[in-house]
Structures are given as C-alpha cells and as structure tokens.
Design an enzyme around this catalytic site. Structure first.
Site, PDB file in Angstrom:
ATOM      1  N   CYS A 206       0.848  -1.185   0.000  1.00 47.63           N
ATOM      2  CA  CYS A 206       0.000   0.000   0.000  1.00 47.63           C
ATOM      3  C   CYS A 206       0.881   1.231   0.000  1.00 47.63           C
ATOM      4  O   CYS A 206       2.066   1.178  -0.275  1.00 47.63           O
ATOM      5  CB  CYS A 206      -0.941  -0.004   1.214  1.00 47.63           C
ATOM      6  SG  CYS A 206      -0.091  -0.022   2.804  1.00 47.63           S
TER       7      CYS A 206
ATOM      8  N   GLY B 166       4.141  -2.906   2.229  1.00 46.75           N
ATOM      9  CA  GLY B 166       5.086  -3.928   1.818  1.00 46.75           C
ATOM     10  C   GLY B 166       4.633  -5.316   2.216  1.00 46.75           C
ATOM     11  O   GLY B 166       3.443  -5.561   2.409  1.00 46.75           O
TER      12      GLY B 166
ATOM     13  N   ASP C 242       0.003 -10.013   7.714  1.00 45.71           N
ATOM     14  CA  ASP C 242       1.416  -9.947   8.082  1.00 45.71           C
ATOM     15  C   ASP C 242       1.730  -8.679   8.867  1.00 45.71           C
ATOM     16  O   ASP C 242       2.647  -8.657   9.687  1.00 45.71           O
ATOM     17  CB  ASP C 242       2.306 -10.050   6.843  1.00 45.71           C
ATOM     18  CG  ASP C 242       2.048  -8.954   5.817  1.00 45.71           C
ATOM     19  OD1 ASP C 242       0.939  -8.408   5.797  1.00 45.71           O
ATOM     20  OD2 ASP C 242       2.964  -8.670   5.021  1.00 45.71           O
TER      21      ASP C 242
END
Length: 642
Positions: free
Chosen positions: A2, A75, A99
């Site tokens: 993003c 990321g 994550d």
C-alpha cells in the site's frame, strides 16, 4: 502492499483527519482496494491498501489487543508466519491473518529491535499510545521508499512525496543543492530529494518522536568482512540454497502472482525456481520493441521465449513502440523526482501489461549488484592488463581511444564506447575509476553546466559511500557503494514507483537481506572469476539454466532512448533545452547543453543519460514547479513534433 502516510504535531494540537484523507487521495494508485486512518491527538497515521495477504481481515491501521499500539505498514513480511507462531508461543493473541499485525506484537515483545527479525520489504509507522511515541522505519535494502517533511510545527511522512505536497503550508520548491548530484548520477540520492524541505529516510533507518524529541538511527549495515574460510563448492551450495529459499518465501500470496522475464540470468533463475515451487504454470511477462537496429538491440523476447518453453510458463509478450512523449509527463509525476534511467519507462510498460492478469510480480532486480554482473565490475581486471603494456603502447591506445565514436544503440559503436571508457580510466584509482563508470556527467562538466556551481559537491553521495565502504576487496567495495546509492535510489525507487503506478506489487527475491549478507561476504575471486561476470552465481544455477542463457551477452532493461533522441524525440529535446527555456529556468548554461547535444548527435560521445536527465528535469519542473497537469504537459510536448 500500500502507501502509508501520517502527521505528528509538535504543538500538541489534534491532527485533522481531512489532512490525512487529502494525502491518501494523492496516492490512491498505491492502494485502490481500501483506506483507513487513526488519529490520537497530535498523531495521525493512515494508509491506502492493495490487498495481497488476508484480503478480508487485513484492514489498516491495525491495533494490538488493548489498542495501546497502532500500525500502518506498506510492503510484505515474508517470514510473518514463522514470527506469528513464535509470538503465539509467547502468549500473544492475533485478531487477523495479516502480516502487518505481526509487527505490532513483535514490537511489544522485542522493542525497536523487532525490525531485525523481519524478512521483507517495508516501510511502517507505529504509534505507541502508552509512551505517546511515533516510530517510523524502512527496510534494510530500501525496497520501499519513505519521504519525510519536518518544520517547526509538524513532522509528516509518506511513501510518495506528492502526498506531502497535499498538506497546507507546503510550498513546492526546487532544492538547488541537489542539482549537482542529480546531474552527476542521474538520480537524487538519499537523504535528499528534489523538493526543498522534503527528504528521504535512508534504507535500514528508524526515526522516533517522543516527548517532542526526534531521533534517527541506522539499525543495519551491509557486512564489511570477507569470509575466506569456505571453498568455492561450499559457496555455490549456500548461494543456491538461499536464492531458492528466498524465491519460495516471496511466492506467498492470496492473489494471482507472476514474474517478469527478460531471458537474462536473474529473471530466468527466479522463474525457474518459481516453477519448482508451484503446481500451476507460472505466468511470465516480457517486453520487446519494434523498429530498427537500436530497437533490435533492446529486444530480448527470443531469450524470454526460450526460458518460458524450458519451464512451461504461461507466457505473455508485449511488443511496443511507445508514445514516449505522452508517457514521460505521467511517469515523472508518478516518480516524484526526475531520473535519467530509461528503465523506468520499460518497467512501467511491462507492469501495466502484467497488471491485467496479476496483482503480484517477482523481478530479478539486484542480481547484478550482488554477484558482479555489470561490465563496470571488470574495470580493475582490464586495468591490470592495460598497465602491463609498455608506456608507449598505452599512450598510443589512449590517444586513439579519445577519438573513437560512441553510441550504445549500435552494436559496433557500443563496443567502441565500452573500450573507450575502459582505456580512459585504466590508470585511475579504483574508487575514481568506478565513479567514472557510474556518473552521467563528470564533476567538472556539472560545474561548468550550472549557473551557480555548488561548493558542497565535493562531499557527494558517492564520496560518502566510498568513505563508509570498509570492504577488503575492490569488487565488494563497489557492491557496498551500489547498495548505498544506485540500488535504493535509482533501481528500487523506479521499480516501486512504476509498478505501483498501476497498483502492482513487485517483489525482489534476489535482494533478500540474508542473500545480500551472503553475497557481501563472498570473496571477489570467486564472485567474478577470470573475467567471467557472476561466475559463482552462474555455476550455482548450472543445473537449472542452459549454458546459452547463463553466458549470453548482457543487455540492460531499458529503452533505445539515445536513438530516439536523435530521431523521433529530437524536436522535443531541442525545444525543452532551447536557449529560451534554459534561460527562463535560470539553472544552466546553454552553451554547455548545446555541446552535449552536438556531441551526441555526431556520435562523439553517448549523451543519452545526460540529455535525458536534463530533459526529464524540465518536464518534471513543468509538472511540479509550474503546477501543471501531466496531460497538459504531454499535449504541449506533442505540439513540438506536429
């Protein structure tokens, strides 16, 4: 994947949510799937999301169990599953499968050192409500960019500089102190940016604000020591195992995934190893150019097809004759800063093509830096041979070399260009020789070009990188310099900006930090051996790739821009760098520019990068300094060739 952004106010006033929204609106291309923000008094963090992992539950910002810590992250963390299991074993409870949530609990468990446990590409912003502390950071290698603006009232950050320009009170000004370095190298090295008052956070750096105090520190550096304890066979085994593990880790995705394929060693290795870890055909994407000799030199489609057949990929090709005049303004808007590397055009075109099918792409970027794949790494090898010749012969060769024609877009003239460069630098020190290979314009030419030469130019980014490089051999010293300069501030920056311009996540498995550390410790004598570039890496892949792919002549992932500047783009170049336009900007001496243009046209020197740096700077100035829309600038450029 993003774009993140946020604001911290030193005056204690509450951050206005509308400001965060305005910043996000500038980078909607980075995250068209979702947006979110969190404000707690003087701190606000926000994001635009491209959903890759945990599509339903990965909304950001994310908080820990008691909402005392909040985070936004751009990321991917490739070892998040292993970290998640470790943290669960320590008693932490997870709300999502994202994550990004791993970073929250890792911060609670390990403090700021949690970044040392991450394997991934990222930038993040973490707000610790208990300590009223903001922590922002960037990954080790600098795959993901992060810009910072700081004044007396606030510190703001964003993945793209254009988001910072959306804030009230931010004036768009050229930082003239960055011009010498930009003209010298063709990009703006961190921590600088082309915008006055805006800087890049360097790779492997953390920045915190607590009790009104701003601190910044480096948490990781490239290892400087060389490990001479291993045999070549042991190095070959370790390198192959780490490359394969990195590719496997970076294939994790909840959305369709593919790979760029040029048919070179790096992209072919990535595709071949992906095929070994997939039960479905890998989707591969390649680009070629149509036209004459120059375009043919840059066309690698036959090699890509060969590799595709070898691994049974679902192969897609695009053959283009791009409308560069229409593309450049749009791409330079996305880049945020001007650049002289033509790979940004190629990267955008193949990313746009791949995005029709996939959301995630793997690239071979970084292999040449890690394992010695550029011709410039042979400078010392040939310099030793040259210096063994009698002085009279060296003098004669140097005299002849200065008169050789030069053009990278013709097979013969490109060979002469390379020979000319090697001979001209053969008697330089290793550091200065390497600088000459990297530079777009020499320092003397830059100073003659500038109306106001900079006294600070002596301490440029390359000088600083050489001073910090402690490697025990010249090749790994060059690698250390690349890792501090060209890799993050040119190749990785353009890869990120051009792929995210079309909402495509690009992963770079050959820049896995454990592989980087391994390569940095490898003796030069086996990394490049007997004049064979990437010797050890190629040997480690000999069971995967055929010899004609491993040892074929290297061709950069760019465009035949130098030829276009002599043909289709000549009217645009001459108008953008005309005496009138140059005088209006007041930055350069036109007589020097005219000399560069004449030398390029006559093949006395290849001025592709130098002229592109000047042309792109003028286009960038019309968009950002003159506040014009890219489409309007493109229409004006088209009028020059009609």
């Amino acid at each position: 994947m993003c774009g993140i952004h946020g604001i911290y106010r030193f005056d204690g006033l509450r951050v206005e949510p509308a400001m965060l929204t305005a910043m996000g609106d500038r980078t909607v291309h980075r995250g068209p799937d979702d947006e979110g923000q969190y404000v707690d008094g003087p701190c606000g963090i926000a994001m635009r999301r491209l959903s890759i992992i945990d599509l339903a539950g990965g909304h950001q910002p994310i908080s820990n169990a008691d909402d005392s810590v909040w985070i936004v992250c751009n990321g991917e963390i490739y070892n998040f599953r292993e970290l998640r299991a470790e943290l669960q074993g320590m008693g932490f409870t997870f709300k999502t499968g994202s994550d990004s949530e791993v970073l929250l609990h890792a911060y609670d468990a390990f403090g700021d050192d949690f970044v040392l446990r991450l394997n991934g590409m990222f930038d993040f912003a973490l707000w610790d409500r208990r300590r009223r502390r903001l922590l922002i950071g960037r990954d080790r290698i600098g795959v993901k960019p992060l810009y910072v603006l700081q004044d007396a009232h606030r510190l703001a950050f964003a993945t793209e500089a254009k988001a910072l320009l959306a804030l009230p009170g931010v004036s768009v000004e050229l930082d003239t102190a960055q011009l010498p370095g930009y003209l010298h190298l063709g990009y703006v090295a961190a921590p600088g940016s082309m915008f006055k008052g805006i800087r890049k956070l360097p790779p492997a750096t953390l920045l915190s604000i607590e009790n009104g105090e701003v601190k910044e520190w480096r948490y990781w550096r490239l290892p400087a020591g060389i490990d001479r304890s291993l045999s070549e066979a042991e190095w070959r085994e370790r390198v192959r195992a780490r490359i394969e593990e990195s590719v496997r880790m970076q294939m994790v995705s909840d959305v369709p995934i593919g790979a760029f394929l040029s048919g070179g060693v790096d992209s072919s290795a990535v595709v071949g190893l992906m095929a070994r870890h997939s039960d479905q055909p890998i989707r591969t994407y390649a680009i070629g150019f149509e036209g004459g000799e120059a375009e043919t030199l840059y066309n690698e489609l036959p090699y890509a097809r060969q590799v595709s057949r070898l691994f049974g990929t679902e192969h897609h090709e695009i053959v283009v004759k791009p409308d560069v005049v229409d593309l450049l303004p749009k791409l330079l808007w996305h880049m945020d800063e001007p650049i002289a590397d033509t790979a940004f055009i190629t990267t955008f075109l193949v990313s746009e093509f791949a995005r029709k099918d996939v959301k995630v792409i793997l690239s071979g970027v970084g292999g040449d830096e890690l394992f010695g794949g550029y011709r410039r790494y042979l400078g010392g090898h040939y310099a030793q041979r040259f210096q063994q010749l009698p002085g009279v012969v060296r003098g004669l060769m140097s005299s002849v070399a200065r008169r050789l024609p030069s053009d990278r877009h013709s097979g013969l003239l490109n060979t002469l260009r390379l020979a000319k460069g090697f001979i001209a630098t053969a008697e330089m020190s290793p550091d200065e020789r390497y600088r000459s290979y990297l530079q777009v314009l020499g320092r003397e030419t830059v100073n003659s070009l500038l109306c106001a030469p900079s006294a600070a130019f002596a301490a440029d980014s390359l000088s600083q990188a050489f001073a910090a490089a402690g490697s025990q051999d010249d090749l790994n010293r060059m690698f250390a310099v690349d890792a501090e300069t060209q890799l993050p501030d040119d190749l990785l920056l353009l890869t990120d900006k051009m792929s995210m311009a079309v909402s495509l996540e690009c992963r770079v498995p050959l820049l896995d930090h454990e592989l980087v550390e391994l390569a940095a410790a490898m003796p030069a004598s086996i990394k490049v051996k007997g004049g064979r570039l990437k010797h050890l890496m190629k040997d480690s892949l000999s069971d995967l790739l055929p010899a004609d792919i491993l040892d074929r002549k290297k061709r950069g992932f760019g465009t035949p821009m130098g030829a276009w500047l002599k043909r289709e783009l000549a009217p645009v170049l001459k108008e953008l760098l005309s005496p009138r336009v140059v005088a209006q900007r007041g930055l350069f001496r036109h007589e020097v520019i005219a000399g560069l243009m004449n030398d390029h046209e006559a093949n006395r020197s290849d001025g592709t990068d130098a002229l592109l740096s000047l042309m792109n700077l003028e286009i960038w100035s019309r968009i950002y300094l003159d506040r014009r829309e890219p489409g309007d600038v493109a229409a004006e450029l088209k009028s020059y060739i009609q």
